[in-house]
Design an enzyme around this catalytic site. Structure first.
Site, mmCIF file in Angstrom:
data_model
loop_
_atom_site.group_PDB
_atom_site.id
_atom_site.type_symbol
_atom_site.label_atom_id
_atom_site.label_comp_id
_atom_site.label_asym_id
_atom_site.label_seq_id
_atom_site.Cartn_x
_atom_site.Cartn_y
_atom_site.Cartn_z
ATOM 1 N N LYS A 280 38.315 68.711 32.988
ATOM 2 C CA LYS A 280 39.154 67.695 32.343
ATOM 3 C C LYS A 280 38.597 67.443 30.941
ATOM 4 O O LYS A 280 37.393 67.291 30.783
ATOM 5 C CB LYS A 280 39.071 66.423 33.189
ATOM 6 C CG LYS A 280 40.319 65.634 33.261
ATOM 7 C CD LYS A 280 40.269 64.632 34.389
ATOM 8 C CE LYS A 280 41.405 63.657 34.260
ATOM 9 N NZ LYS A 280 41.565 62.825 35.433
ATOM 10 N N GLU A 364 47.774 53.946 48.673
ATOM 11 C CA GLU A 364 48.165 52.532 48.681
ATOM 12 C C GLU A 364 48.526 52.036 50.081
ATOM 13 O O GLU A 364 48.184 50.906 50.442
ATOM 14 C CB GLU A 364 49.330 52.302 47.705
ATOM 15 C CG GLU A 364 48.952 52.433 46.227
ATOM 16 C CD GLU A 364 48.868 53.857 45.712
ATOM 17 O OE1 GLU A 364 49.226 54.787 46.468
ATOM 18 O OE2 GLU A 364 48.458 54.064 44.556
ATOM 19 N N ARG A 392 54.723 51.783 47.246
ATOM 20 C CA ARG A 392 54.315 52.704 48.310
ATOM 21 C C ARG A 392 53.940 51.962 49.600
ATOM 22 O O ARG A 392 53.992 52.520 50.681
ATOM 23 C CB ARG A 392 53.040 53.442 47.876
ATOM 24 C CG ARG A 392 53.238 54.613 47.001
ATOM 25 C CD ARG A 392 53.529 55.838 47.847
ATOM 26 N NE ARG A 392 54.100 56.883 47.028
ATOM 27 C CZ ARG A 392 53.392 57.786 46.375
ATOM 28 N NH1 ARG A 392 52.084 57.805 46.498
ATOM 29 N NH2 ARG A 392 53.982 58.690 45.626
HETATM 30 C C1 LIG Z 1 50.804 56.429 43.836
HETATM 31 C C2 LIG Z 1 49.954 56.459 42.610
HETATM 32 N N1 LIG Z 1 48.814 55.727 42.566
HETATM 33 C C3 LIG Z 1 48.042 55.744 41.465
HETATM 34 C C4 LIG Z 1 48.395 56.502 40.389
HETATM 35 C C5 LIG Z 1 47.563 56.449 39.121
HETATM 36 N N2 LIG Z 1 47.054 57.779 38.770
HETATM 37 C C6 LIG Z 1 47.633 58.526 37.816
HETATM 38 S S1 LIG Z 1 46.879 59.987 37.596
HETATM 39 C C7 LIG Z 1 45.707 59.604 38.752
HETATM 40 C C8 LIG Z 1 44.607 60.552 39.050
HETATM 41 C C9 LIG Z 1 45.110 61.925 39.200
HETATM 42 O O1 LIG Z 1 44.034 62.774 39.442
HETATM 43 P P1 LIG Z 1 44.328 64.283 39.743
HETATM 44 O O2 LIG Z 1 45.581 64.398 40.563
HETATM 45 O O3 LIG Z 1 43.109 64.907 40.294
HETATM 46 O O4 LIG Z 1 44.697 64.881 38.335
HETATM 47 P P2 LIG Z 1 43.796 64.938 37.009
HETATM 48 O O5 LIG Z 1 44.189 63.761 36.179
HETATM 49 O O6 LIG Z 1 42.364 64.890 37.423
HETATM 50 O O7 LIG Z 1 44.181 66.212 36.375
HETATM 51 C C10 LIG Z 1 45.933 58.348 39.307
HETATM 52 C C11 LIG Z 1 45.102 57.703 40.317
HETATM 53 C C12 LIG Z 1 49.589 57.235 40.465
HETATM 54 N N3 LIG Z 1 50.028 57.973 39.452
HETATM 55 N N4 LIG Z 1 50.331 57.204 41.584
#
Ligand SMILES: Cc1ncc(C[n+]2csc(CCOP(=O)(O)OP(=O)(O)O)c2C)c(N)n1
Length: 629
Positions: A280, A364, A392
């Protein structure tokens, strides 16, 4: 050197690039991301991590015929750049510009919209099954981050995939980070696969073999060697147990390997999962150093990554600091977040009470049922979840918390418009969906000081209770040291005169607008009472009844959809009381609101003092004296 990126108006052009041109393209994309996002803000780290992966995907697959889905889709900026949107890319996240997530209405290449995590595998399976049923030949590819594998839905999809299709490609983009470091057993499991030295050795050997011999047979043989190794090293590869053939882990920044592997996977007649390792923030030192911060942020200095400090505490920070105080006061208090320690501010709470802080991952539903379990055993769980993501958990809120009348506190962050993020992230529905649930109390503070009182009230309350606060900064009200308990269902009368013709009931962030409306009306000689409603449920019926008896018109203001919101609650009560005073309701209409600046969107949708006054005028056309005589 001529720009390659500027010549890419569709993914076909990418396929004419030589390996070295693809490398140059990757560098140009990184530069573009860093520059544009330094003024527009956005998800820099995730996108810097998927530059090569996105190039390889578009090199091998042919969208829009092939279906490419990104989980959350916050990492789809590179996909946007490669699919005919590079000329508009400078508009991303600005009013009227490109959205920060995939949008079906934005491009045929965005086959599936998202913003919430965990949907990519289920949606991809749906598309694959639809294709199989209609005899289509297209490929369906779901790209999901390692944190998507903390979501329940992802496993619900994995449980079904092999039973319903033979052709689906899942790409696990593993960078070890959610927004914070990824959590839970699956994160440790992936880490074990990646860090196993024996596996590394065999993986290398397999890679070399492919290089030497080349071709599909060699790759197949190489993978066989890896599979054998995995069998020895790990009790099983979880994905294989679920019926997906596992490949990887491979270097997600090596375009040539990615292309070769994807070409191979495309020919498989069984569902496959490719484990890709990425970094990242790759290519931007500040993002590598501060992973959390650069997951998603506002404008920054493109050289240093520095951001302008806000100068005072946000609502989330006030919330988290209050949580520290409450936990000091009461040992039953625990704090729960669903993968948002940073966004909810709870990373300020964690150092003070590490054993009372729980990050459960992007889960959630689980967070709320987990809280219910704790509450059933006498704990005081405070569940901090953004309004949009709490959607959710609707059933657990009804079935687990409210039906059993358990004292869980919902700390609803980002209640109201979420501006640049757009419709997937606006928190505009929580009052409607929570107000209908028996036993639940719903509070909305007018400034930064009130959340502390409300959280304190919630700590003392023996039942389900919610506090909703907006994103970012409040009006700047100092927060007093010691919070006090509020009377449940009692509004605050902020101003009231003998000759008030209007009663303005304002909820939360719109209280300052109510004061502005009252000032403006005052300027026209029209008196108005201003009420800080405080409670979306139960609303203050006594105050309403009293003012409905004296005012000519009631005005309600809320940063929420009108359907089922606070204004609706006022109408319901007036109806119950048999009062027919006219009510003007100001709030968001029955449509999904696009991304943009808060002020501009309020202006567009009539959520301003001026618009409210215009809506009041017909009810104030006859001077009061005439009405009385
Ligand atoms: C249901 C939900 N909860 C929380 C989030 C907030 N959120 C956005 S991106 C993310 C982390 C994503 O991590 P990953 O899928 O590993 O992708 P990366 O950003 O590391 O590439 C979170 C927790 C969300 N988008 N949807």
């Amino acid at each position: 050197m001529a720009s390659i990126l500027e010549g890419v108006h569709s993914p076909e052009q990418l396929r004419n690039c030589s390996p070295s041109e693809l490398e140059q393209l990757a560098a140009e994309i990184r530069e573009r991301l860093i520059t544009v996002l330094s003024s527009n803000g956005g998800h820099l780290g995730p996108n810097l991590g998927v530059v090569e992966l996105s190039i390889a995907l578009h090199y091998v697959f042919r969208t829009p015929t092939d279906k490419l889905l990104f989980d959350v889709s916050h990492q789809a900026y590179v996909h946007k750049l490669l699919t005919g949107r590079q000329e508009q890319f400078h508009t991303i996240r600005t009013p009227g510009g490109l959205n920060g997530f995939m949008l079906r209405t934005e491009s045929p290449h965005d086959c599936y919209g998202a913003g919430h995590a965990g949907t990519a595998l289920s949606a991809a399976l749906g598309m694959a099954v639809a294709r199989d049923r209609t005899g289509g030949k297209e490929h369906v590819i779901a790209v999901a981050g390692d944190a998507a594998f903390t979501c329940g839905i992802t496993y619900e999809a994995l449980n079904n995939i092999a039973h319903h299709t033979k052709r689906l490609i899942v790409i696990l983009n593993d960078n070890e980070w959610s927004i914070d470091r990824n959590v839970g057993a699956i994160a440790s499991y992936l880490n074990r696969i990646v860090t196993s030295s024996r596996f590394d050795y065999l993986h290398d050997r397999a890679g070399k073999l492919v290089e030497k011999v080349g071709g599909m047979t060699a790759l197949r043989m190489a993978r066989k060697a890896e599979e054998a190794a995995k069998g020895i090293l790990l009790p099983s590869v979880i994905f294989e147990e679920l019926g997906l053939k596992y490949f990887g882990p491979i270097d997600g920044h090596d375009i040539a390997t990615l292309i070769r592997t994807l070409e191979f996977l495309k020919k498989q007649d069984r569902p496959v999962l490719l484990h890709v390792l990425t970094q990242k923030g790759k290519g931007f030192e500040p993002a590598l150093e501060k992973q959390k911060k650069f997951h998603g942020l506002g404008p920054y200095d493109p050289e240093t990554g520095e951001t302008k400090p806000l100068g005072r505490r946000t609502y989330s920070e006030v919330f988290a600091d209050t949580m520290v105080k409450l936990a000091n006061l009461d040992s039953r208090v625990v704090a729960i977040t669903a993968a948002m320690p940073n966004g909810t501010g709870l990373d300020r709470f964690q150092p003070f009470h590490p054993d009372r802080f729980f990050d459960v991952g992007i889960a959630e539903e689980h967070a709320v049922v987990f809280a219910a379990g704790m509450a059933a055993q006498g704990m005081k769980p405070f569940c901090a979840i953004y309004s949009t993501f709490l959607q959710r958990a609707f059933d657990p809120i009804v079935h687990d918390v409210c039906l059993q009348n358990l004292p869980v506190v919902f700390c609803i962050d980002r209640g109201g418009l979420s501006a640049d993020d757009g419709p997937t992230h606006h928190g505009l529905f929580d009052i409607s969906y929570l107000r209908s649930i028996p036993n639940l109390v719903h509070m909305v503070p007018k400034d930064e000081d009130e959340p502390a009182d409300m959280l304190f009230t919630a700590m003392k309350w023996n039942g389900p209770i919610a506090v909703r606060f907006p994103r970012g900064l409040g009006p700047g009200t100092p927060v007093k040291d010691v919070p006090r308990a509020l009377a449940i269902g009692k509004a605050e009368l902020l101003q009231h005169g003998e000759h008030d013709r209007v009663a303005i009931f304002a909820l939360g962030a719109l209280v300052p607008m109510a004061e502005e409306i009252a000032r403006k009306l005052e300027g026209e000689g029209i008196g108005a009472a201003v009420i800080n409603a405080r409670f979306a449920k139960p609303i203050d019926v006594h105050m309403l009844e009293f003012l409905a008896g004296t005012a000519e018109v009631i005005l309600t203001l809320e940063d929420h959809v009108l359907a089922g919101g606070f204004g609706s609650a006022v109408l319901e009560e007036l109806n119950r009381l048999g009062l027919t005073v006219p009510v003007v309701r100001i709030g968001w209409p029955d449509s999904f609101i696009e991304h943009g600046k808060v002020e501009l969107l309020r202006e567009k949708y009539g959520i301003t003092a001026e618009a409210a006054i215009e809506r009041l005028r017909p009810h104030l056309a006859v001077p009061k004296a005439q009405l009385v005589s």
